[in-house]
Design an enzyme around this catalytic site. Structure first.
Site, PDB file in Angstrom:
ATOM      1  N   LYS A  69      12.629   2.082  -9.141  1.00  0.00           N
ATOM      2  CA  LYS A  69      11.953   0.559  -9.413  1.00  0.00           C
ATOM      3  C   LYS A  69      12.454  -0.130 -10.483  1.00  0.00           C
ATOM      4  O   LYS A  69      12.653   0.392 -11.635  1.00  0.00           O
ATOM      5  CB  LYS A  69      10.356   0.796  -9.633  1.00  0.00           C
ATOM      6  N   ASP A 115      -5.008  -5.532 -10.260  1.00  0.00           N
ATOM      7  CA  ASP A 115      -4.069  -6.230  -9.158  1.00  0.00           C
ATOM      8  C   ASP A 115      -4.446  -5.154  -7.895  1.00  0.00           C
ATOM      9  O   ASP A 115      -3.379  -4.670  -7.111  1.00  0.00           O
ATOM     10  CB  ASP A 115      -2.765  -6.185  -9.540  1.00  0.00           C
TER      11      ASP A 115
HETATM   12  P1  ADP Z   1       5.993  -5.124  -7.013  1.00  0.00           P
HETATM   13  O1  ADP Z   1       5.662  -4.925  -8.510  1.00  0.00           O
HETATM   14  O2  ADP Z   1       7.147  -5.819  -6.881  1.00  0.00           O
HETATM   15  O3  ADP Z   1       4.698  -5.616  -6.328  1.00  0.00           O
HETATM   16  P2  ADP Z   1       5.250  -2.441  -5.958  1.00  0.00           P
HETATM   17  O4  ADP Z   1       5.407  -1.268  -7.005  1.00  0.00           O
HETATM   18  O5  ADP Z   1       4.070  -2.938  -5.730  1.00  0.00           O
HETATM   19  O6  ADP Z   1       6.365  -3.648  -6.546  1.00  0.00           O
HETATM   20  O7  ADP Z   1       6.150  -1.924  -4.787  1.00  0.00           O
HETATM   21  C1  ADP Z   1       6.672  -2.691  -3.754  1.00  0.00           C
HETATM   22  C2  ADP Z   1       6.708  -1.804  -2.412  1.00  0.00           C
HETATM   23  O8  ADP Z   1       7.567  -0.662  -2.279  1.00  0.00           O
HETATM   24  C3  ADP Z   1       5.176  -1.192  -2.233  1.00  0.00           C
HETATM   25  O9  ADP Z   1       4.121  -1.978  -1.483  1.00  0.00           O
HETATM   26  C4  ADP Z   1       5.638  -0.036  -1.361  1.00  0.00           C
HETATM   27  O10 ADP Z   1       5.543  -0.226  -0.138  1.00  0.00           O
HETATM   28  C5  ADP Z   1       6.891   0.321  -1.844  1.00  0.00           C
HETATM   29  N1  ADP Z   1       6.987   1.286  -2.909  1.00  0.00           N
HETATM   30  C6  ADP Z   1       6.729   1.316  -4.278  1.00  0.00           C
HETATM   31  N2  ADP Z   1       6.714   2.436  -4.921  1.00  0.00           N
HETATM   32  C7  ADP Z   1       6.858   3.242  -4.025  1.00  0.00           C
HETATM   33  C8  ADP Z   1       6.852   4.876  -3.843  1.00  0.00           C
HETATM   34  N3  ADP Z   1       6.724   5.489  -4.936  1.00  0.00           N
HETATM   35  N4  ADP Z   1       6.807   5.473  -2.871  1.00  0.00           N
HETATM   36  C9  ADP Z   1       6.860   4.623  -1.660  1.00  0.00           C
HETATM   37  N5  ADP Z   1       6.827   3.516  -1.397  1.00  0.00           N
HETATM   38  C10 ADP Z   1       6.725   2.594  -2.666  1.00  0.00           C
END
Ligand code: ADP
Ligand code: MG
Length: 396
Positions: free
Chosen positions: A123, A228
């Site tokens: 991320k 959130d």
């Molecule tokens: P943001 O801060 O941009 O909202 P998120 O952490 O919510 O980021 O991640 C966005 C999307 O990416 C999530 O809704 C999910 O679908 C996917 N995602 C994020 N982290 C993971 C993970 N560890 N494993 C699988 N999917 C993930």
């Protein structure tokens, strides 16, 4: 911003050294003067530095800035990405980078693979991306912070995420396993599940609803409020129920996204708590036509349970672990100023989850060995101070 790893294998040891020098110089200089880059890199005198500078500029890892007083360079998001990737590569957290699986308003999510081929998630926090568009009303704030703010704030967001993820995982909350953190990035385990928002039907809405509210209440026992907790940030896994093999049940997983997680002692704790609960209620009504007979839960109930059943105060532990109260405040005021208030606010822009392609991994590992510079570089992973007008007298 797209992560383009193509150039990473072609950088020489000197290029890396110069890139690190630009990063270090950015702590006190909005635009890092060329002589300072040479000095920090330790590659003084010779065409080497200039060659590296032009190599790095060509692939947009640094950008040339012509200033009224002097010319110099600034690190780009691409440059910061490479520095973080290089650290993850050297610690064996990442071997190759695959497809982007998500674009948040303030982050990019990639599938990556470890040296042993285990899939993970990278991320990359990108605060400042939407901010500069929506921030017109707060121009003073940006001017004070200058260009270093996106880097510093993105780094704080990654630090916060990693600290909370670790504390939560250690206490058996259903979050991804944190693997590594460098600069504005976090490497974590890949959760094999879908955001609740993409799920049109569940076998037992009442059960899932209860599970989600129980999670909100359990967080509160540990001194935390998510802030959130919505259908974007809740991942749901379909599982064959063990007792009744013919049936399936859905279980929830919180994803890695808790930029607004606050202590139960936070002045707005009650507001965030009620909003999290309302969010779940509203979504279940709309999507599954499910309404609970029971009112609440209420903040007053949650606060009574803090510390119950031996729950540790994770808000306190996280503060002690390196994500300080001061950092939390800085990040919070930044997010408030640029109007980031939960995924819901820009919910409809988040649609790229459907566009999954065939996974293809670009190897970023060139197999090179560690050098002394690497060690020095690895030491730079903690949050850097944002440049302020006071400590940068060279900036006009
Ligand atoms: P943001 O801060 O941009 O909202 P998120 O952490 O919510 O980021 O991640 C966005 C999307 O990416 C999530 O809704 C999910 O679908 C996917 N995602 C994020 N982290 C993971 C993970 N560890 N494993 C699988 N999917 C993930
Ligand atoms: Mg999210």
């Amino acid at each position: 911003m797209k992560l383009d790893t193509r150039a990473i294998r072609y950088l020489t040891a000197e290029d890396w050294r110069v890139l690190v020098a630009v990063e270090m110089g950015s702590r006190n200089h909005e635009v890092v003067p060329t002589p300072l880059i040479a000095q920090i890199s330790g590659l003084r005198g010779g065409s080497g530095v200039h060659k590296s500078i032009s190599n790095l500029a060509k692939v947009n890892l640094i950008g040339k800035v012509k200033n009224a007083k002097y010319d110099g360079y600034r690190l780009t998001y691409g440059g910061l990405d490479y520095l973080a990737l290089n650290t993850h590569r050297k610690s064996s957290a990442i071997y190759s980078v695959g497809n982007q699986i998500g674009v948040g308003k303030e982050s990019d999510i990639y599938v990556v693979a470890s040296n042993s081929g285990v899939q993970r998630v990278l991320k990359i926090h990108r605060l400042g991306r939407i901010s500069f568009r929506s921030v017109k009303a707060n121009r003073d704030y940006l001017r004070n912070r200058s260009s270093g703010s996106w880097m510093y704030m993105s780094r704080l967001a990654a630090l916060k995420e990693y600290a909370f993820m670790k504390a939560l995982k250690d206490n058996d909350f259903p979050v991804p396993e944190p693997v590594a953190q460098s600069r504005h990035t976090v490497v974590m385990s890949l959760i094999d599940a879908f955001p609740l928002r993409q799920i049109s039907e569940v076998p037992d809405p009442a059960g899932l609803y209860a599970e989600l509210l129980a999670m909100i209440m359990r967080l509160a026992r540990y001194g935390l409020i998510h802030g959130d907790f919505n259908e974007f940030n809740i991942l749901v896994k379909e599982e064959a129920a063990t007792e009744a093999p013919a049936d399936t049940s859905a279980t929830s997983q919180a994803d890695a996204d808790f930029p607004q997680m606050v202590s139960i002692d936070h002045p707005n704790a009650a507001y965030y708590f009620d909003r999290d609960v309302a969010c779940v209620k509203r979504f279940f009504e709309r999507r599954f036509h499910f309404t609970s007979d029971e009112p609440g839960p209420f903040f007053s109930d949650a606060i009574k349970d803090v510390g119950k059943d031996g729950a540790r105060r994770l808000d306190v532990e996280v503060e002690a672990s390196g994500f300080s109260r001061k950092m939390a405040k800085e990040l919070e005021s930044y997010m408030k100023e640029v109007g980031i208030d939960g995924d819901g606010a820009v919910a409809d822009g988040e649609g790229s989850d459907d566009e999954e392609e065939q996974v293809s991994h670009d190897a970023i590992n060139d197999g090179s060995d560690r050098t002394e510079d690497d060690a020095r570089e690895d030491g730079t992973i903690d949050a850097q101070k944002p440049p302020s007008a006071a400590d940068d007298d060279l900036v006009s």
